[in-house]
Design a protein around this motif. Structure first.
Motif, mmCIF file in Angstrom:
data_model
loop_
_atom_site.group_PDB
_atom_site.id
_atom_site.type_symbol
_atom_site.label_atom_id
_atom_site.label_comp_id
_atom_site.label_asym_id
_atom_site.label_seq_id
_atom_site.Cartn_x
_atom_site.Cartn_y
_atom_site.Cartn_z
ATOM 1 N N ASN B 332 24.295 64.869 88.150
ATOM 2 C CA ASN B 332 23.700 63.559 88.409
ATOM 3 C C ASN B 332 22.263 63.724 88.853
ATOM 4 O O ASN B 332 21.384 62.947 88.455
ATOM 5 N N GLU B 333 22.004 64.738 89.662
ATOM 6 C CA GLU B 333 20.675 64.937 90.226
ATOM 7 C C GLU B 333 19.664 65.261 89.131
ATOM 8 O O GLU B 333 18.557 64.727 89.115
ATOM 9 N N GLU B 334 20.051 66.142 88.209
ATOM 10 C CA GLU B 334 19.155 66.504 87.108
ATOM 11 C C GLU B 334 18.802 65.274 86.286
ATOM 12 O O GLU B 334 17.629 65.002 85.976
ATOM 13 N N ASN B 335 19.841 64.503 85.946
ATOM 14 C CA ASN B 335 19.607 63.326 85.112
ATOM 15 C C ASN B 335 18.852 62.234 85.872
ATOM 16 O O ASN B 335 18.042 61.503 85.300
ATOM 17 N N TYR B 336 19.103 62.177 87.185
ATOM 18 C CA TYR B 336 18.385 61.197 88.002
ATOM 19 C C TYR B 336 16.888 61.508 88.006
ATOM 20 O O TYR B 336 16.044 60.611 87.864
#
Lengths: 429, 543
Positions: B332-336
């Motif tokens: 999620n963090e990468e895509n965020y």
């Protein structure tokens, strides 16, 4: 005593429904269907004091009354997997009077409101299975079985399942798993079969002889039944006498007949006039009695008071020539072969006992073996899923306790203490 | 609520509670072998015997249900059951059972994989004897490979039947059985068919002794050399909870971790051996810039200067000419962070997408309800949420665009059509752990991480946010994907792209992304947290 369970066995074609009905057969069934409610039947059987003839001696009517009032099918199972060494009474009933058992089955099924009953018959009873299937067919032809029996609105089917040779399947929960088509493993209790048995439905399992008593109770009443036998063990009983006796066989006598009378009068005394040494009173799983302990009556409580069990009333008589170490080894071989292997103490302990006993009879016993055997008994007793563990322990423990000197002698001298009484054998020959 | 007393301490329990589990839940050790909380009660090992007041002899505690007694029958006026798990009789019973279980055991602990986490060892140490009274010949049966994942060493078997019950009750395919009777009983496959169901590896996990062992872990290392870390599986969208055993900086084995909401006690074999996917890959250890037919390794500074030069310098940046592609394998963090970059560059709505596209197929559902998803990406749900997208898949055309593609995982998914689309891009940046087919087309390759190196959170296909922990270190020269993305953003002039740790990003998501509100690192914890989303209103990605 007037014969009750074996009254027809001398009659020609006693396995036929015509012979059975001529002697008053299926009158009880007709009476039950016409006049009695299931609860009334259960109450009468309860009142009669009929105790299970399979070995445990649990009151049959009480067992029936445990069936819960749930919306599930109920099943009656007749345990005809008679395989206890020294026991051959059910075989006689199956062979000579299958209809008496069938009448018991239909009445018991009615009492517990079962619409399906099973006969789980020992696989080796091939001929008896044929007779049984014919008898069921005869019943159907007479309208005593099937849909709406004698216009009473009651339906019942009797299905016959053959065992596949495992002794353990005579144990009621193992019988039920086998009946379900699974590996014949006993089940842990609770739940008890009366609550959750065959296919997790209430199931009553009764022995052949128990069920055979039922029609007579219905016909003759509880007072009549209670007048036979003792106060706490009522009714007639089939005793199987085998071993070193002149006249072995099945004898129908009241509950509580003296063991000595059975052996010396009915079974004709000891073969070749030898001395009696020991008696197994209730099938191989019950503790052995020595010559000095046999002055007892054969009912559930008296035999229990003597430290053994009435069990299936399979009486095995051993004379003075019997090597008790070898006899013990022989029985332990049977139990080591028949343990189902499900729970630890029985699977590992029983064969271990057999190996040690085998070693002793091979002249390779060690002094510590006897105490080790007794300690293994402790590891098994009351620690198993089913009563098989206790049954396997009973002979070993009682033989060692009561004939210790023979075991000690065997270990010390590397041979049996028993000098065969060759002389008397010669005299016969 | 029934009140019971175990060894002089009182406990309030739920009516119908099972005694053995109640004791275990309260930290009272009751030795047992055949009992497993995920399976039916067998009662065959006889190890869990306890003394219960008013009941004859000893009782197997696994088959005792605690109920409420009527007032007049309560023990000491208040207890519904009084249990002693440490009486002399109980201890004697345990040592007797142990002696019997060990009669035929080869005591080959020095070569047994179970050693160190073996219940036979543990209980023998505590309740057993150092000497055996068994002087007869032992029962011997040869070892055998039952199926691709499992070996059996029958001499170590205590016939607890956990494996047999597992196949019947959880898998729904009774591939294992007890063969023969009594003393000769042996666990074996049915009809000579291999134990090849997709959950077979669990049988080795639940074997309380060293009888069933994992083929993948066979003789690899001693278990006491393993450092065990919690994370989740990234081989499909279910997200089974895992314990990963690492030694010598390598993953040695993967076992399931109990999470009743997701995977129960189990995991599938694909996930169990999935980490091998990265074994043969040649990892990228520095950024690469295309030169002629090949690539030239460069430093991180150089590569970001190069990217800045190709994009933001000289006003080359026209938002509609940039495409940012997130990854369903990414956290999620990468895509965020990618969404944050897209917003910072004011990209139009259509210039964000998610790769790879939807995966077709049917879920495999086992008898117990355990599920293997056809979607082999672990975080499609979360990536879509982070990127603010409804559907995954590449845009039809990337012609004349500057394209950034996060690969995020180890896979081989490139099809002819993807190849065509990517080829047409004007300037392609691919972030990948290895020189994948996609990376081979790139102008710039940024080295990325392989899934067991990632940290962050992922959202499974049933909207549960779960933590991903890097169980192995990234190779020297490689940064975590989120760090690379943050620096990439910085190079493009995006503000607020520096973070101390990935947890800061998780907590930022918990503030910024609508349905993730409040789902902080703390809230996610070790077992995950469901999204603030009406379950019915969500269209499930996998059937």
């Amino acid at each position: 005593m007037e014969k009750i369970l074996t009254k027809n066995i001398e009659t020609e074609n006693s396995h036929r429904i015509s012979v059975y009905m001529e002697s008053g057969g299926y009158e009880a069934w007709k009476k039950v269907l016409k006049e009695m409610s299931p609860e009334e039947v259960t109450d009468i059987v309860k009142e009669s004091g009929l105790r299970g003839r399979g070995g445990a001696g649990f009151p049959a009517g009480l067992k029936w009354s445990f069936v819960p009032k749930v919306d599930k099918p109920k099943y009656l199972v007749c345990n005809a997997d008679e395989s206890e060494p020294g026991t051959f009474k059910d075989r006689l009933l199956l062979e000579k009077d299958p209809h008496m058992m069938l009448e018991g089955i239909v009445i018991a099924s009615y009492a517990i409101k079962a619409n399906t009953a099973f006969v789980y018959i020992r696989g080796e009873f091939a001929n008896q299975t044929v007779l049984l299937l014919e008898a069921i067919q005869e019943m159907k032809e007479k309208g005593l079985l099937g849909k709406n029996i004698l216009s009473s609105g009651y339906d019942l089917e009797i299905l016959v399942t053959r065992g596949a040779g495992a002794y353990i399947c005579g144990e009621e929960t193992a019988l039920l798993t086998s009946l379900e088509g699974k590996r014949g493993y006993p089940k842990i209790k609770p739940p008890f079969p009366a609550v959750e048995g065959y296919l997790r439905s209430p199931t009553i399992v009764n022995n052949v002889e128990t069920l055979c008593c039922v029609p007579h109770i219905i016909n003759n009443g509880t007072d009549w039944f209670k007048s036979i036998g003792t106060e706490k063990s009522s009714g007639p009983k089939l005793y199987c006498v085998s071993g070193h006796v002149r006249n072995p066989g099945v004898f129908e006598l009241p509950m509580g007949v003296p063991l000595k009378e059975l052996i010396f009068d009915h079974a004709g005394g000891i073969l070749h006039n030898r001395k009696l040494k020991a008696v197994i009173p209730g099938g191989s799983s019950t503790p052995v009695l020595t010559e000095s302990e046999i002055d007892i009556n054969m009912d559930f409580d008296s035999v229990a008071a003597a430290g053994s069990m009435l069990g299936s009333a399979g009486i095995i008589v051993m004379d003075e020539n019997t090597d008790m170490v070898d006899a013990c080894y022989n029985l332990s071989k049977f139990y080591a072969h028949e343990t189902c292997g499900q729970c630890t103490p029985c699977r590992e302990g029983v064969p271990w006992m057999k190996t040690i006993l085998g070693r002793i009879t091979n002249g390779k016993g060690r002094n510590r073996d006897i105490n080790l055997l007794l300690d293994i008994c402790k590891s098994i007793e009351k620690r198993t899923i089913c009563p098989f563990g206790d049954a396997a322990v009973a002979p070993v423990k009682s033989y060692i306790e009561k004939f210790r000197e023979e075991f000690d002698y065997y270990i010390e001298h590397k041979k049996s203490m028993i000098q065969k009484n060759v002389k008397s054998l010669d005299a016969v020959n | 609520m029934p009140l019971i007393k175990i060894n002089d301490r009182e406990y309030e329990v739920k009516p119908g509670a099972q005694l053995l589990q109640t004791a275990l839940d309260n930290g009272i050790e009751v030795p047992h072998y055949c009992y497993h909380p995920g399976l039916s009660i067998a009662g065959n090992c006889r190890m869990c015997c306890v003394e219960i007041e008013g009941m004859p002899g000893l009782q197997i505690s696994c088959n005792v249900t605690i109920g409420e007694l009527p007032e007049e029958r309560k023990i000491d006026g208040k207890y519904d059951m009084v249990i002693n798990t440490e009486s002399e009789e109980v201890k004697d019973s345990r040592s007797r059972v142990l002696e019997l279980l060990l009669l035929n055991h080869p005591i080959d602990c020095p070569v047994c994989d179970q050693a160190g986490e073996c219940l036979l060892q543990d209980y023998s140490f505590e309740h057993g004897s150092a000497h055996s009274r068994f002087t007869e010949e032992k029962r011997v049966n040869p070892k055998k490979q039952l199926g691709p994942e499992v070996w059996i060493y029958p001499n170590r078997c205590i016939l607890c039947s956990r494996c047999v019950r597992f196949c019947e009750e959880i898998v729904g395919d009774p591939q294992l059985m007890v063969r023969n009777r009594g003393y000769s009983s042996i666990i074996d496959v049915r009809d000579n068919q291999p134990l090849d169901n997709k959950l077979s590896g669990n049988t080795a996990d639940i074997c309380p002794v060293g009888s069933l062992v994992s083929n993948d872990f066979l003789h690899k290392t001693r278990v006491w050399n393993l450092v065990e870390e919690d994370t989740i599986c990234m081989d499909c969208s279910v997200g089974c909870n895992l314990i990963v055993g690492v030694s010598k900086e390598k993953i040695q084995r993967i076992k399931p971790r109990l999470n009743k909401e997701v995977n129960d006690y189990w995991m599938c074999d694909d996930g169990r051996i999935g980490y091998h996917a990265a074994d043969e890959l040649e990892r990228l250890q520095s950024p690469l810039i295309k030169e002629g037919d090949g690539f030239r390794p460069v430093s991180w500074t150089e590569v970001f200067d190069f990217i800045a030069d190709k994009t933001v310098a000289n006003g080359k940046l026209s938002p509609d000419k940039i495409e940012i592609i997130g990854s369903a394998y990414g956290t999620n963090e990468e895509n965020y962070l990618l969404k944050k970059i897209a917003d910072g560059l004011s990209l139009p709505e259509g210039n964000r997408s998610l790769y790879p596209g939807e995966m077709e197929g049917d879920a495999i559902i086992f008898k117990s309800g355990f599920r293997i998803s056809p979607d082999k990406t672990p975080n499609r749900r979360g990536a879509l949420d982070m990127l603010g997208l409804k559907n995954s898949g590449l845009a039809d055309s990337l012609a004349a665009k500057i394209v950034y593609l996060l690969q995020g995982g180890v896979h081989d998914l490139m099809t002819e059509s993807v190849n065509e689309i990517l080829k047409k891009s004007e300037f392609l940046i691919v972030q990948s752990a290895y020189l994948s087919d996609e990376a081979k087309l790139a102008d710039v390759v940024l080295p990325g991480t392989f899934h067991y190196e990632k940290n962050g959170t992922m959202t499974n296909d049933r909207n549960r946010v779960q933590r991903v922990r890097g169980v192995v270190q990234t190779p020297i020269g490689v940064k975590e994907d989120w760090e690379v993305i943050a620096e990439f953003g910085g190079a493009l002039g995006i503000k607020n792209m520096s973070y101390e740790s990935v947890d800061d990003i998780t907590d930022e998501i918990a503030v910024r992304v609508n349905e993730y509100e409040g789902i902080t690192v703390e809230k996610v914890g070790s077992l995950g947290s469901d999204l603030n989303r009406e379950k019915e209103s969500v269209q499930e990605i996998a059937p």
